[in-house]
Design a protein around this motif. Structure first.
Motif, PDB file in Angstrom:
ATOM      1  N   ILE A 286       0.939  -1.398  -0.205  1.00  9.57           N
ATOM      2  CA  ILE A 286      -0.042   0.150  -0.007  1.00  9.57           C
ATOM      3  C   ILE A 286       0.842   1.148   0.111  1.00  9.57           C
ATOM      4  CG2 ILE A 286      -1.819   1.204   1.177  1.00  9.57           C
ATOM      5  CD1 ILE A 286      -2.611  -1.255   2.392  1.00  9.57           C
ATOM      6  N   VAL A 287       1.880   1.231   0.955  1.00  5.97           N
ATOM      7  CA  VAL A 287       2.691   2.562   0.873  1.00  5.97           C
ATOM      8  C   VAL A 287       4.058   1.708   1.025  1.00  5.97           C
ATOM      9  CG1 VAL A 287       1.226   4.049   2.148  1.00  5.97           C
ATOM     10  CG2 VAL A 287       2.712   2.720   3.340  1.00  5.97           C
ATOM     11  N   GLY A 288       5.321   2.429   0.649  1.00  8.02           N
ATOM     12  CA  GLY A 288       6.545   1.862   0.629  1.00  8.02           C
ATOM     13  C   GLY A 288       7.077   1.432   1.913  1.00  8.02           C
ATOM     14  N   ALA A 289       8.183   0.849   2.061  1.00  9.10           N
ATOM     15  CA  ALA A 289       8.867   0.273   3.199  1.00  9.10           C
ATOM     16  C   ALA A 289       9.337   1.311   3.940  1.00  9.10           C
ATOM     17  CB  ALA A 289      10.005  -0.395   2.848  1.00  9.10           C
ATOM     18  N   ALA A 290       9.465   2.648   3.491  1.00 10.66           N
ATOM     19  CA  ALA A 290      10.403   3.643   4.207  1.00 10.66           C
ATOM     20  C   ALA A 290       9.087   4.619   4.937  1.00 10.66           C
ATOM     21  CB  ALA A 290      10.979   4.655   3.264  1.00 10.66           C
ATOM     22  N   ARG A 291       8.073   4.564   4.117  1.00 11.50           N
ATOM     23  CA  ARG A 291       6.826   5.244   4.895  1.00 11.50           C
ATOM     24  C   ARG A 291       6.152   4.452   5.672  1.00 11.50           C
ATOM     25  NH1 ARG A 291       6.611   9.679   4.739  1.00 11.50           N
ATOM     26  NH2 ARG A 291       7.146   9.851   2.661  1.00 11.50           N
ATOM     27  N   TRP A 292       6.063   2.842   5.467  1.00 14.62           N
ATOM     28  CA  TRP A 292       5.537   2.011   6.669  1.00 14.62           C
ATOM     29  C   TRP A 292       6.410   2.168   7.903  1.00 14.62           C
ATOM     30  CZ3 TRP A 292       2.216   0.186   9.575  1.00 14.62           C
ATOM     31  CH2 TRP A 292       2.366  -1.201  10.167  1.00 14.62           C
ATOM     32  N   GLN A 293       7.751   2.306   7.683  1.00 10.29           N
ATOM     33  CA  GLN A 293       8.748   2.580   8.887  1.00 10.29           C
ATOM     34  C   GLN A 293       8.338   3.712   9.666  1.00 10.29           C
ATOM     35  OE1 GLN A 293      10.622   0.337  10.488  1.00 10.29           O
ATOM     36  NE2 GLN A 293       9.958  -1.342   9.202  1.00 10.29           N
ATOM     37  N   ALA A 294       8.202   4.681   8.793  1.00  8.86           N
ATOM     38  CA  ALA A 294       7.830   6.193   9.300  1.00  8.86           C
ATOM     39  C   ALA A 294       6.568   6.165  10.052  1.00  8.86           C
ATOM     40  CB  ALA A 294       7.922   7.092   8.376  1.00  8.86           C
ATOM     41  N   MET A 295       5.608   5.452   9.743  1.00 10.18           N
ATOM     42  CA  MET A 295       4.163   5.498  10.447  1.00 10.18           C
ATOM     43  C   MET A 295       4.399   4.917  11.883  1.00 10.18           C
ATOM     44  SD  MET A 295       1.785   4.236   7.335  1.00 10.18           S
ATOM     45  CE  MET A 295       0.229   4.595   8.075  1.00 10.18           C
ATOM     46  N   GLN A 296       5.510   4.162  12.120  1.00 13.01           N
ATOM     47  CA  GLN A 296       5.465   3.214  13.359  1.00 13.01           C
ATOM     48  C   GLN A 296       6.471   3.941  14.255  1.00 13.01           C
ATOM     49  OE1 GLN A 296       6.796  -0.972  12.531  1.00 13.01           O
ATOM     50  NE2 GLN A 296       6.463  -0.582  10.323  1.00 13.01           N
ATOM     51  N   GLN A 297       7.177   5.295  13.641  1.00 13.05           N
ATOM     52  CA  GLN A 297       7.916   6.079  14.717  1.00 13.05           C
ATOM     53  C   GLN A 297       7.137   6.995  15.579  1.00 13.05           C
ATOM     54  OE1 GLN A 297      11.310   5.231  14.484  1.00 13.05           O
ATOM     55  NE2 GLN A 297      10.435   3.645  13.222  1.00 13.05           N
ATOM     56  N   PRO A 298       7.343   6.799  16.855  1.00 11.69           N
ATOM     57  CA  PRO A 298       6.607   7.612  17.821  1.00 11.69           C
ATOM     58  C   PRO A 298       6.480   9.193  17.410  1.00 11.69           C
ATOM     59  CG  PRO A 298       8.596   6.950  18.966  1.00 11.69           C
ATOM     60  CD  PRO A 298       8.454   6.229  17.548  1.00 11.69           C
ATOM     61  N   ALA A 299       5.540   9.567  17.485  1.00 15.12           N
ATOM     62  CA  ALA A 299       5.395  11.102  17.277  1.00 15.12           C
ATOM     63  C   ALA A 299       6.181  11.939  18.443  1.00 15.12           C
ATOM     64  CB  ALA A 299       4.007  11.822  17.061  1.00 15.12           C
ATOM     65  N   LEU A 300       6.372  13.143  18.289  1.00 16.14           N
ATOM     66  CA  LEU A 300       7.145  13.834  19.412  1.00 16.14           C
ATOM     67  C   LEU A 300       6.451  14.998  19.594  1.00 16.14           C
ATOM     68  CD1 LEU A 300      11.030  13.894  18.014  1.00 16.14           C
ATOM     69  CD2 LEU A 300       9.883  12.226  19.427  1.00 16.14           C
TER      70      LEU A 300
ATOM     71  N   PRO B 189       5.287  -6.055  12.849  1.00 12.60           N
ATOM     72  CA  PRO B 189       6.306  -5.982  11.966  1.00 12.60           C
ATOM     73  C   PRO B 189       7.455  -6.639  11.743  1.00 12.60           C
ATOM     74  CG  PRO B 189       5.267  -3.804  13.055  1.00 12.60           C
ATOM     75  CD  PRO B 189       4.977  -5.224  13.816  1.00 12.60           C
ATOM     76  N   GLY B 190       7.745  -6.986  10.610  1.00 13.76           N
ATOM     77  CA  GLY B 190       8.907  -7.768  10.541  1.00 13.76           C
ATOM     78  C   GLY B 190       8.733  -9.463  10.593  1.00 13.76           C
ATOM     79  N   GLN B 191       7.413  -9.790  10.817  1.00 13.78           N
ATOM     80  CA  GLN B 191       6.865 -11.118  11.075  1.00 13.78           C
ATOM     81  C   GLN B 191       5.817 -11.572  10.022  1.00 13.78           C
ATOM     82  OE1 GLN B 191       6.147 -12.615  14.937  1.00 13.78           O
ATOM     83  NE2 GLN B 191       7.921 -11.405  15.838  1.00 13.78           N
ATOM     84  N   ASP B 192       5.452 -10.686   9.093  1.00 13.67           N
ATOM     85  CA  ASP B 192       4.329 -10.927   8.317  1.00 13.67           C
ATOM     86  C   ASP B 192       3.141 -11.386   8.790  1.00 13.67           C
ATOM     87  OD1 ASP B 192       3.298 -10.435   5.803  1.00 13.67           O
ATOM     88  OD2 ASP B 192       4.148 -12.323   4.829  1.00 13.67           O
ATOM     89  N   THR B 193       2.719 -11.212  10.009  1.00 17.82           N
ATOM     90  CA  THR B 193       1.537 -11.694  10.744  1.00 17.82           C
ATOM     91  C   THR B 193       0.776 -10.394  11.484  1.00 17.82           C
ATOM     92  OG1 THR B 193       3.013 -13.279  11.421  1.00 17.82           O
ATOM     93  CG2 THR B 193       1.166 -13.018  12.750  1.00 17.82           C
ATOM     94  N   ALA B 194      -0.547 -10.658  10.991  1.00 18.53           N
ATOM     95  CA  ALA B 194      -1.539  -9.788  11.575  1.00 18.53           C
ATOM     96  C   ALA B 194      -2.765 -10.384  12.100  1.00 18.53           C
ATOM     97  CB  ALA B 194      -2.014  -8.720  10.375  1.00 18.53           C
ATOM     98  N   VAL B 195      -3.417 -10.066  13.115  1.00 16.98           N
ATOM     99  CA  VAL B 195      -4.808 -10.263  13.422  1.00 16.98           C
ATOM    100  C   VAL B 195      -5.825  -9.567  13.547  1.00 16.98           C
ATOM    101  CG1 VAL B 195      -3.916 -10.370  15.712  1.00 16.98           C
ATOM    102  CG2 VAL B 195      -5.625 -11.805  15.222  1.00 16.98           C
ATOM    103  N   GLY B 196      -7.159  -9.688  13.208  1.00 17.92           N
ATOM    104  CA  GLY B 196      -8.111  -8.873  13.474  1.00 17.92           C
ATOM    105  C   GLY B 196      -9.312  -9.329  14.259  1.00 17.92           C
TER     106      GLY B 196
END
Length: 479
Positions: free
Chosen positions: A277-291, A338-345
């Motif tokens: 959906i979004v690139g790897a860099a954007r997905w990583q950025a979404m996981q960074q804590p806001a300041l 993240p990094g394990q290709d696993t999701a649950v809903g």
């Protein structure tokens, strides 16, 4: 050009999408599980519905590039005795927020959105105080935007807002609660404003852009699914399940107004994990804590707050990204490793007091590698157990049995456990259930099904098991 939605045949679209994705998962909705992991997760989901009084629940697990399991338990419609099925559509509540921020992230990748620019640069019609906030601040709940207040939820569900801009007009005259960037204050109104930004930068209705971002999944506006798919909404707080009317969620489509099947939800999560959906860099950025403005990472309870996602660790220290939701007729969660290709809903058709994140982790556990250091322990069939909780020691009326090699136990909750779970909306029979994750006759690791959800019960030595119920309360069972 005015923003108008092309959702004239939304119900038909939901039905067609369910057909398009119907061949993906190991389905235990009405059929016998074909593999051990699916059988275990289905057994846990059923134990949960038997214990928490929720009319119906659905769940799904994404693993290694596909939906590995879809499970159903209970009823989609109590009066009609209609069971939850694979294509049942549930309210997502605030899980909608991570879909909205992913849509925003897609616009960033496309070069059409600057999340650090004042929103007033794009939305000149906003009052001056609101114009200064940014999408990054809105997504992390540090913009100062207020949340619902007073009679908002009693009046809004009867109003149809054609666009996010129209919905923003309802609250944009209110004052910010703090200067932008200075404090964490949860706000779904902030996400309605994100929706207006998405509409302005995408040049199309929020729901239409979400449909393109989710690309063929059963994800859309709450209320658009056909009656034969939509989960009926229930209130279980005051006794038997009471049907409640469906309200118009257009005031909060980005913040809590979307709906989906469990399978579609975890597929959305899986596509994020695989950078589809979004690139790897954007997905990583979404996981960074806001300041915050002083440089402090934004956090709440036991997690940090990223771009829409809550970032934390599971019981074994593995990193997770998640978001949960609660509203009338719904309790929901989407949780990713993240990094394990696993999701649950996990989705429900009633609001209930719940430890929803631990519940999701247990439902996904059969599909993940077992944690190291598990202690071998026999199933305590025929044994007498005692329990300890918050320094109270008590005898347990517990019976254990083997079901096709799986250790299963039923416990009549004594006073200390009834007191601990006293705020549960429903608790049929005041009983707890223990279901082993393995079908080898042992009780090394199990799910403890309670009215608050599933808890991870592990043997610490032969004849002794513990489950952490919260940060300060551990239940110990001893043979």
């Amino acid at each position: 050009m005015p923003l108008t939605s092309s959702r004239l045949t939304a119900a038909c679209a939901f039905a067609l999408l369910s057909v398009a994705t119907s061949a993906m998962a190991a389905d235990t909705c009405g059929t016998a599980p074909a593999d051990a992991a699916s059988a275990t997760s289905q057994r846990l989901l059923q134990a949960l519905v038997d214990t928490n009084g929720v009319p119906g629940m659905g769940a799904a697990v994404w693993r290694d590039g596909r939906v590995a399991w879809t499970g159903c338990a209970g009823l989609r419609d109590v009066d009609a005795r209609a069971p939850v099925q694979r294509d049942t559509v549930f309210r997502l509540a605030s899980v909608s927020k991570v879909i909205a921020t992913t849509a925003a992230a897609k616009l960033i990748d496309e070069g059409r959105l600057d999340i650090d620019a004042p929103v007033g640069d794009t939305l000149p019609w906003l009052p001056p105080a609101w114009s200064r906030v940014t999408v990054r601040q809105l997504a992390a709940h540090i913009s100062g935007a207020p949340h619902y207040a007073g009679n908002d939820l009693q009046t809004l569900g009867r109003i149809r807002y054609p666009t996010a801009r129209d919905a923003v007009g309802y609250f944009s005259g209110r004052a910010l609660l703090s200067p932008p960037g200075t404090a964490y204050r949860y706000s779904s109104w902030g996400y309605t404003l994100i929706g207006a930004m998405i509409e302005a930068r995408a040049g199309e209705h929020f729901l239409d852009y979400v449909r393109r971002v989710t690309d063929g999944l059963d994800i859309g506006a709450d209320g658009d699914a056909p009656a034969t798919q939509a989960a009926t909404l229930y209130d279980i707080e005051h006794g038997d399940a009471r049907r409640v009317p469906r309200t118009d969620m257009s005031y909060t489509w980005p913040g809590g107004g979307l709906a989906a099947t469990p399978e579609a939800l975890v597929t959305f999560g899986g596509r994020l994990l695989e950078h589809r959906i979004v690139g790897a860099a954007r997905w990583q950025a979404m996981q960074q804590p806001a300041l915050l403005a002083d440089g402090t990472p934004v956090h709440e309870r036991d997690y940090e707050v990223g771009f829409g996602w809550r970032i934390g660790r599971d019981a074994d220290g593995d990193r997770i990204a998640h978001h949960a939701g609660t509203t009338t007729g719904a309790r929901s969660v989407l949780l990713l490793w993240p990094g394990q290709d696993t999701a649950v809903g996990v989705l429900s058709n009633a609001m209930w007091v719940s430890a929803i994140e631990p519940t999701a982790q247990l439902l996904a556990a059969p599909f993940r590698a077992p944690p190291s250091g598990l202690v071998a322990a026999a199933c305590p069939t025929g044994a007498r157990l005692t329990g300890t909780l918050k320094e109270a020691r008590f005898d347990l009326a517990a019976t254990f049995r083997l079901e096709h090699g799986r250790c299963v136990g039923d416990i009549a909750a004594p006073a200390p456990l009834r007191d601990f779970f006293a705020s549960a909306y429903a608790w049929p029979g005041h009983r707890l259930r223990i279901v082993a994750l393995a079908d080898d006759g042992t009780l090394s690791r199990a799910a403890l099904a309670t009215p608050y959800g599933l808890y991870d019960l592990r043997a610490v030595r032969e004849g002794e098991w513990t489950a952490s119920l919260n940060a300060t309360s551990t239940l110990t069972l001893t043979r």
